[in-house]
Design a protein around this motif. Sequence first.
Motif, short mmCIF file in Angstrom:
data_model
loop_
_atom_site.label_atom_id
_atom_site.label_comp_id
_atom_site.label_asym_id
_atom_site.label_seq_id
_atom_site.Cartn_x
_atom_site.Cartn_y
_atom_site.Cartn_z
N MET A 164 -2.06 66.71 110.71
CA MET A 164 -3.48 66.93 110.46
C MET A 164 -3.97 68.18 111.19
SD MET A 164 -6.51 64.07 110.74
CE MET A 164 -6.71 64.41 112.48
N ALA A 165 -3.13 69.17 111.26
CA ALA A 165 -3.46 70.34 112.06
C ALA A 165 -4.69 71.07 111.56
CB ALA A 165 -2.26 71.29 112.07
N ASP A 166 -4.96 70.98 110.22
CA ASP A 166 -6.11 71.71 109.69
C ASP A 166 -7.39 70.88 109.68
OD1 ASP A 166 -5.38 69.93 107.76
OD2 ASP A 166 -5.14 71.41 106.15
N ASN A 167 -7.32 69.60 110.08
CA ASN A 167 -8.50 68.74 110.19
C ASN A 167 -9.29 68.67 108.90
OD1 ASN A 167 -8.00 68.19 112.92
ND2 ASN A 167 -9.03 70.05 113.57
N THR A 168 -8.62 68.65 107.76
CA THR A 168 -9.30 68.57 106.48
C THR A 168 -9.32 67.14 105.98
OG1 THR A 168 -7.25 69.02 105.27
CG2 THR A 168 -8.62 70.91 105.85
N LEU A 169 -10.25 66.88 105.07
CA LEU A 169 -10.30 65.58 104.41
C LEU A 169 -10.61 65.78 102.94
CD1 LEU A 169 -13.52 64.84 103.87
CD2 LEU A 169 -13.45 64.20 106.27
N LYS A 170 -10.21 64.80 102.14
CA LYS A 170 -10.50 64.79 100.71
C LYS A 170 -11.44 63.64 100.42
CE LYS A 170 -5.84 66.47 99.64
NZ LYS A 170 -4.54 66.13 98.99
N VAL A 171 -12.42 63.91 99.57
CA VAL A 171 -13.37 62.87 99.20
C VAL A 171 -12.80 62.07 98.04
CG1 VAL A 171 -15.70 62.39 98.39
CG2 VAL A 171 -15.30 64.32 99.93
N VAL A 172 -12.66 60.76 98.25
CA VAL A 172 -12.21 59.86 97.19
C VAL A 172 -13.40 59.37 96.38
CG1 VAL A 172 -11.05 57.66 96.68
CG2 VAL A 172 -10.19 59.14 98.51
N SER A 173 -14.46 58.96 97.08
CA SER A 173 -15.67 58.48 96.42
C SER A 173 -16.83 58.49 97.39
CB SER A 173 -15.46 57.06 95.89
OG SER A 173 -15.30 56.14 96.96
N THR A 174 -18.04 58.60 96.85
CA THR A 174 -19.26 58.43 97.63
C THR A 174 -20.27 57.66 96.79
OG1 THR A 174 -20.15 60.56 96.89
CG2 THR A 174 -18.97 60.54 98.99
N ALA A 175 -21.10 56.87 97.46
CA ALA A 175 -22.13 56.11 96.76
C ALA A 175 -23.30 55.89 97.71
CB ALA A 175 -21.59 54.77 96.27
N LYS A 176 -24.50 56.08 97.21
CA LYS A 176 -25.68 55.85 98.03
C LYS A 176 -25.89 54.36 98.21
CE LYS A 176 -30.50 57.25 98.60
NZ LYS A 176 -31.62 58.06 98.05
N ALA A 177 -26.22 53.96 99.43
CA ALA A 177 -26.46 52.55 99.74
C ALA A 177 -27.48 52.44 100.86
CB ALA A 177 -25.16 51.86 100.15
N HIS A 178 -28.55 51.69 100.64
CA HIS A 178 -29.58 51.45 101.66
C HIS A 178 -30.09 52.76 102.26
CE1 HIS A 178 -28.92 47.13 101.42
NE2 HIS A 178 -27.62 47.36 101.47
N GLY A 179 -30.21 53.78 101.42
CA GLY A 179 -30.72 55.07 101.87
C GLY A 179 -29.69 55.95 102.53
N GLY A 180 -28.52 55.40 102.82
CA GLY A 180 -27.42 56.16 103.42
C GLY A 180 -26.33 56.43 102.40
N MET A 181 -25.16 56.77 102.88
CA MET A 181 -24.04 57.13 102.00
C MET A 181 -22.76 56.44 102.45
SD MET A 181 -23.46 58.84 99.23
CE MET A 181 -24.87 59.97 99.19
N GLN A 182 -22.15 55.69 101.53
CA GLN A 182 -20.84 55.10 101.77
C GLN A 182 -19.78 55.98 101.12
OE1 GLN A 182 -19.67 51.87 103.40
NE2 GLN A 182 -18.07 53.43 103.32
N GLY A 183 -18.87 56.48 101.94
CA GLY A 183 -17.81 57.33 101.43
C GLY A 183 -16.44 56.78 101.75
N VAL A 184 -15.48 57.16 100.93
CA VAL A 184 -14.06 56.89 101.17
C VAL A 184 -13.33 58.22 101.13
CG1 VAL A 184 -11.99 55.70 100.38
CG2 VAL A 184 -14.22 54.59 100.16
N TYR A 185 -12.44 58.44 102.09
CA TYR A 185 -11.80 59.74 102.29
C TYR A 185 -10.31 59.56 102.58
CZ TYR A 185 -16.75 60.58 103.09
OH TYR A 185 -18.12 60.60 102.96
N THR A 186 -9.56 60.62 102.33
CA THR A 186 -8.16 60.64 102.75
C THR A 186 -7.91 61.90 103.58
OG1 THR A 186 -7.39 61.83 100.78
CG2 THR A 186 -7.39 59.41 100.70
#
Length: 283
Positions: free
Chosen positions: A1-23
């Motif tokens: 993980m030397a480059d400290n990057t992430l990929k977005v799998v999904s995001t969804a708004k919930a209770h005014g915030g954001m639930q995300g899944v990442y790899t």
Amino acid sequence: MADNTLKVVSTAKAHGGMQGVYTTYSDACACEMTFAVFVPPQALERPCPVLWYLSGLTCTHQNVMDKGEYRKRAAELGLIVVCPDTSPRGDQVPDDATNWQFGKGAGFYLDATEEPWNVNYNMKTHILEELPVLIGKHFPADMSRQSVFGHSMGGHGALTFALANPDRFKSCSAFAPIVQPSSADWSKGAFARYLGKDQAAWRAHDAVALIEDGATFPELLVDQGTADGFLEDGLRPWLLEDACKAAGIPLTLRMQEGYDHSYYFISTFMDDHLDWHAQRLGA
């Protein structure tokens, strides 16, 4: 993980915030790792404290997302909730498909020392070293305010992480934790395969042993169902109670009448745990 990057799998708004899944690619686990992050609405205005949730045997990041019922209260309190996976994943990762208490889904939040498990099964380094860098870089997180909680195997992980890192975590709680995995039926076999036969090496990954060896923490909260089928052979919270009493560590152990080991139990007391952590995080 030397480059400290992430990929977005999904995001969804919930209770005014954001639930995300990442790899992200994990150097520690030598594979792609998935994790979930809930960001509350307050993060639009200021960095928010981080609460780590560690899941139990056979689980992934998704079990608590689907059944834990944490988002509404986390949004009200202004807590970022991070949910890592429980083990490395992928076809190249060694496994024991005949044993649900070992291998994929059963990383036990340690760094394995025995071959071939030591190549991939390094969840301690992944969660304590790799993921915090990512969370601090990519999310509006106040990394000076972190707490940790978990369920079953994840309760074991939360307790050991907090006891070994009292300067990092402001608070720690657990649902039905494995408090002494070095002697519990469903974990001592995994410890032997991950860490070798020398049980002295197991003590750094055992909450009761850590306390006996001098580790301490300001206070702990544990909820345990009285109808939990794993209570007598695997969980045994009275061992933690005895160790904390001997060491002078304040422990609130609540035996919840009639509750089992499932997410029905966890979701019932989730708000209590979120409130507990929010108070100690200054959220």
